[in-house]
Design an enzyme around this catalytic site. Structure first.
Site: not given
Ligand SMILES: Cc1ncc(C[n+]2csc(CCOP(=O)(O)OP(=O)(O)O)c2C)c(N)n1
Ligand SMILES: Cc1ncc(C[n+]2csc(CCOP(=O)(O)OP(=O)(O)O)c2C)c(N)n1
Ligand SMILES: [Mg+2]
Ligand SMILES: [Mg+2]
Lengths: 403, 325, 325, 403
Positions: D290, D294, D303
């Site tokens: 990524r 985010h 970080y």
């Molecule tokens: C159930 C839930 N917990 C926490 C979140 C908050 N949240 C949104 S995106 C994210 C990180 C997701 O990481 P990843 O699955 O690796 O996808 P990326 O952002 O790297 O594409 C978090 C913790 C959420 N949307 N849903």
């Protein structure tokens, strides 16, 4: 011990380090070979070259007596349920070695977080027959204060976490419990039992991954007994059992013959040393078979054949241990007969005592919801007492004792 | 008409739907060959095949997630949660997904075809985890319908309506009555309306409101009260969400008194919503405070179950309290 | 005393606890090095090490399961759920486990040391999944305590009390106020009592009750009403479970009128519990129906957020409605 | 194609068939080798011996244009967010090949169930710029009726399931969706995207196991981009990525270079044929990074280091494809310049249009909660309308339009 050397950390920068291929190459359930550990043969002899667990005659006798006790208790309580003396029961017929052997591979300070079919571990720890009975009759001497269905035992003194019916919830809890033990520098691990059915729950995934990432000294002990109520394991998963999941979590994993008490003991002892030394989790998958009904509410003839069950009677873990004990000259048939007779008597007598003990007093309805009884519950209780005094015949267990 | 118990009525409704609708599926833990631990789906796998009636792995969040996907795709999933006490691992899929699917997508997608069946309730010596009545946990969730039948006739008619309704429905089955409640049920297809309460008995002095298995208890209390000359109007809410405010309010405007009884604990139960709404709707007509007779604000106990439950004596006392206020 | 915003007050409370109690841990998604997406745990990993303040894998049911285990073991887990909207995957661990741990074991075991912190509430253009106020979902669960602060002073005092309280506490933090609410906060250790409501403003004509971020809105409405000569008593409930019936009832006995406002949807929200209880406690004192001014019975929308929310104008209108009844 | 022959069913009667050992033998994260598929080199040449996906100039151009569009859209929308024109945005910088290539490997009738960083798949499917904008500005032309935060797109017409913020929930849903497709005999599969972070959720375990057991034709596509907000993947798991979990579920699994558009395409095409022919799930793990924040609410400098990010700029999937297109003589620099200029203009113009379109009418507050507006919601709406008429200045988006 193969596979137990300090492993190199899993490289997560896989992107640059994997073997590179230019045509689509898949892995699948067959990509890993999972050997199964067996030490004791059905006839009571030991496989040649087998590495024995730490066990002497005293310990072996303790283990064997726990197994026998377990078998008799189950037998009697299933009968007691049929007679309507107790409302419900769950036997562990044919898979007693998993729970008894697991407990025997641990130290007393280790926490046991069980599913519900592991009374063997509690028996091994020395939970008294009275305590077992008081729980099942939910009388006022039950440590759990008569609040849960039969077989939901628990004992803080014996480091045996009170059973909770919702499946799988104890798995991430065990990770947390073990993490706390580690953080406080305890010479202790946590063992977490669950069935191959419960391993389908989301909490399983959560607990194993958290334990792996945060290096919690927990032994995940899967009793794979082939069934979750009526659901056979091939409708539960299509991978290579539960052990194959260890690969994905990066957790050291061993599959064992769950009906081989020495294999259970060896694996648990090895796992404990590893978990403590490395501060990491371990998975043990014990292959067995649920010979009895799921519970006294269940009738397996609705979903499997007598022939299938028959095959498994041969693998009786207690008989196998007995053969070994006899071969070791640590046990004889006279002792055997005496033991079983005594146990049957004791259990019957204990039923007769426990069923006559009073139910818990009405105050126990509102205690332990919080550390202290809050005002609204005190009010509800006070009103209830007035009500019971008005209709004593409707509340026979408590009416006589209300002040 | 045929004599059926509540389980048979459920089974019959499922049979009708599976026969008429190729895309209807029944699944859940032990639901397949075995027909469910209560046998509600008995015989369906034999009749409609393993592809349409099957065991799932033991994972409630997966069962409902899978069902949401099927419903979005256009199938008609009828998912079983073995005990309502075990519905909570699926709470996110129900409350954040099923309930919000249509709204969040502007109706591009919906899971209207979803039905979740689950046995609820106590009185069976089940203790903490085989006795819960969690309807109120779902009632705070716009987008869901919540339905509870009280007898075999309702069970069939309401279940058929729930399955065919174009909204996700959580259908709570009173397991204490599965075999205990037996009655005449039409063999043919019929539906009972969702969102409509049922006036079981008319009366003039007080309105007694409940749903599901609790009505049996309420009736007993009403009988006792009638011996004292108190005339009770008994209403079965049948649908918890969206609920039939008008029928209840009209009754209370007439009787001037309301008692709501539920199996679940008092605090923040659905009885509270009813009381809150009715005190507003009928403020000038109420002659005494709305009574709630509910479970204790504790987990569901085992040996003190009799003491814990909202039994007919407690209801009867509350009726008198209300009348004598 | 120091000027702190609500986040700083939280961070300060956590710092105090981590310093005094070796077995206290803070963890959750992004809670470690980064200090949480709102930075509530900022600096704690640096100060107390990675073993006591850390990121977890992305799994809410695991976070709370892990926390339950730690609490049972004797540690003091302070778990963060990144948004209250994402607490539902952990619903089973909270409602079936945390809440029932002590009861089911006859006090052989308990998770009294558990605290769950989570940012809740709307008004930040967060739409369906970054705006929810799910306190009522938990309020039907004996065994839990539920706490909501409204400003930095409360946040610190109530969080310290929650962590030290020997019961599992769900601590909802009003995220709209994280940086917006700034105030004087004692630098030293102090606690505010759980289970006690706070009378923020005394008045004679009507009691206005709310919790958390909603109080800012209620105050605004009260100001507007006072310009019309209406004297409002404002109560901050602070603890949702078990709640302070006496303080509210005493106030309503005095004013004769009650309005409860919550961010969450109307139906089966906690305002309903309050209305149900108070109509009973204060039946003869009520001069008008208890008003509930709440969110719409829909999921939380984005572009129509202004229309959806229980704003000060809707509260003001309800005050007048109540007074003029 | 290695690994794609009709596999033998996993034998679940493991108890009798495993290799038997007599000393504790563990498996772990190292027990399976996971190769990584790469077809295209950074310089635009193809590895020798590489098996190419099905792609011709027309398709390649479509893919490339979708990538370019995606890049420009992200760039502009991040800027628009900084200017306060849109409230929120999520870019997919550096990992666009996963979503665009995935969609390109499918047929239009296949359902796409994405997480949130897969706008590339929707772009490839032909979602209009206007539709994208209307969603992000939550105006009355948004297909989602302005109810969700920006980037929560969805289109029934294009078989792109509306995005839902709670992570992982689409995973078991995708299993169900695909099962329904199979049951109805559709020539269609479902692709389910998720991040390596979301793969920690319980729903992941649920969805993969259910799909495996019930043989749902679903492609589980994991974008492993190294981060979940601030959490690096080595604090997310300690196994060998997400692919290693395929072993445990008994699901055919392939790991690919996620920045190699040809590898993505090849893997997806292969997976689709397999899923459809065998009516079974497949896992694809696409390794990427990524590169951006985010979301617009995030600042990665808290970080991770600039150096770490730098390393990954080299692996730009769009540049890599461009090099290939140039080498194929399917593209030239003039086309490149023109394309990007045109795209930038179009996007800017579209922003200007969309931001002026009205917000949805107040009626949209209560529709779609149920299939029909129930009485209690109609009442709430009616009261609101009266209220808004009284205080029109407080509700500027809707006041003017209330009848
Ligand atoms: C159930 C839930 N917990 C926490 C979140 C908050 N949240 C949104 S995106 C994210 C990180 C997701 O990481 P990843 O699955 O690796 O996808 P990326 O952002 O790297 O594409 C978090 C913790 C959420 N949307 N849903
Ligand atoms: C969350 C949850 N879902 C369902 C049940 C009902 N239930 C009790 S035991 C059981 C089967 C468990 O099978 P397994 O884990 O293999 O253990 P075994 O009974 O074989 O020892 C089920 C479905 C439950 N107790 N909890
Ligand atoms: Mg089993
Ligand atoms: Mg990621």
């Amino acid at each position: 011990m193969q596979g137990l050397q300090q492993e190199k950390a899993m490289n997560t920068e896989i992107y640059k380090e994997s073997q590179v291929v230019h045509t689509p190459t898949f892995i699948d359930g067959h990509s890993v070979e999972i050997p199964i550990l067996k030490i004791l043969k059905e006839d009571g002899t030991v496989y040649s070259g087998a590495e024995l667990p730490e066990i002497d005659q005293v310990k072996a006798t303790k283990v064997y007596k726990a197994l026998a006790f377990h078998r008799v208790l189950d037998e009697r309580m299933v009968a007691a349920q049929r007679q309507g003396r107790v409302s419900f029961y769950m036997a562990a017929l044919g898979e007693e070695a998993a729970s008894v052997g697991g407990a025997a591979g641990l130290e007393d300070q280790d926490m046991i977080m069980a599913q519900y079919r592991e009374q063997g571990a509690l028996i091994y720890r020395g939970f008294s027959l009275e305590n077992l009975m008081n729980q099942m009759f939910s009388n006022e001497k039950d440590l759990g204060k008569g609040r849960q269905m039969p077989i939901h035992y628990g004992s803080s003194e014996l480091n045996y976490m009170t059973i909770s019916s919702p499946l799988g919830t104890q798995i991430p809890q065990a990770a947390g419990y073990a993490y706390g033990q580690k953080l406080q520098g305890k010479d202790a691990v946590t063992i977490c039992y669950f069935g191959e059915g419960a391993a389908s729950e989301g909490d399983f995934h959560a607990g194993l991954n958290m334990a792996a990432v945060h290096r919690a000294p927990v032994i995940f002990f899967c009793r794979n007994n082939g069934y979750a109520i009526s659901t056979p394991s091939d409708e539960q998963y299509v991978g290579n059992g539960i052990a194959s999941r260890g690969v994905g979590y990066g957790i050291k994993t061993i599959r064992i013959d769950g009906n081989d008490i020495l294999a259970v003991l060896k694996a648990t002892q090895t796992a404990r040393s590893y978990a403590l030394a490395e501060q990491k989790p371990v998975i043990i998958e014990a292959m067995s078979y649920r010979l009895g009904a799921h519970s006294t509410s269940d009738d397996p003839s609705g979903y499997r054949t007598k022939e299938e069950e028959e095959k498994w009677h041969m693998h009786d873990p207690i008989l196998r241990m007995k053969n070994w004990m006899l071969a070791q000259k640590w046990w004889d048939e006279t002792q055997e007969t005496e033991l079983y007779e005594k146990l049957r008597e004791q259990v019957l007598a204990a039923v007769k005592v426990a069923e006559k003990i009073d139910k818990p007093p009405v105050e126990d309805l509102v205690t332990d919801v919080y550390d202290q009884v809050p005002a609204h519950l005190q009010k509800q209780l006070d009103e209830l007492k007035v009500h019971i005094k008005k209709y004593p015949e409707a509340y026979p267990f408590t009416a006589g004792r209300i002040k | 008409m045929a004599q059926m118990n509540l389980l048979q009525a459920i089974n019959n409704a499922l049979d009708i739907v599976m026969a008429e609708n190729d895309s209807a599926l029944c699944f859940g833990e032990d639901v397949g060959h075995f027909g469910g631990v209560f046998r509600a789906t008995s015989g369906l796998q034999e009749k409609y095949g393993k592809a349409r009636c099957f065991n799932t792995p033991l994972v409630e969040q997966g069962i409902i997630g899978f069902a949401n996907g099927l419903a979005a795709q256009g199938s008609t999933p009828i998912a079983e949660i073995q005990f309502a006490d075990y519905i909570f691992p699926a709470f996110d899929q129900i409350v954040n997904e099923s309930a919000k699917f249509r709204y969040r997508s502007g109706n591009e997608f919906n899971v209207g075809k979803l039905t979740i069946r689950t046995p609820y309730g106590g009185g069976i010596a089940g203790g903490l985890y085989h006795s819960q009545s969690p309807e109120a946990y779902f009632a705070h969730t716009p987008g869901l319908k919540i339905v509870v039948p009280r007898n075999p006739y309702q069970a069939k008619g309401l279940l058929l309506a729930s399955i065919r309704d174009d909204n996700p429905v959580v259908f709570f089955e009173p397991k204490r009555l599965y075999r205990a409640s037996v009655g005449e049920v039409p063999v043919e297809d019929y539906q009972l309306p969702l969102g409509k309460a049922d006036i079981m008995q008319t009366g003039t002095d007080i309105t007694l409101l409940a749903w599901g298995a609790q009505l049996e208890i309420v009736e007993k209390a009403a009988d006792k009260a009638s011996a004292d000359g108190i005339s009770c109007e008994i209403i079965d809410l049948r649908t918890i969400l969206p609920w039939d405010v008008d029928t209840v309010a009209n009754s209370v405007r007439k009787t001037g008194r309301l008692l709501v009884s539920q199996e679940a604990p008092l605090t923040a139960g659905f009885a509270s919503e009813i009381a809150a709404t009715i005190q507003q709707e009928c403020f000038l007509h109420l002659e005494s405070p709305i009574e709630r007779v509910c479970g204790f604000d504790t987990p569901y106990p085992l040996s003190l179950e009799k003491e814990y439950v909202a039994d007919h004596l407690k209801i009867y006392e509350a009726i008198k309290r209300s009348i004598n206020y």
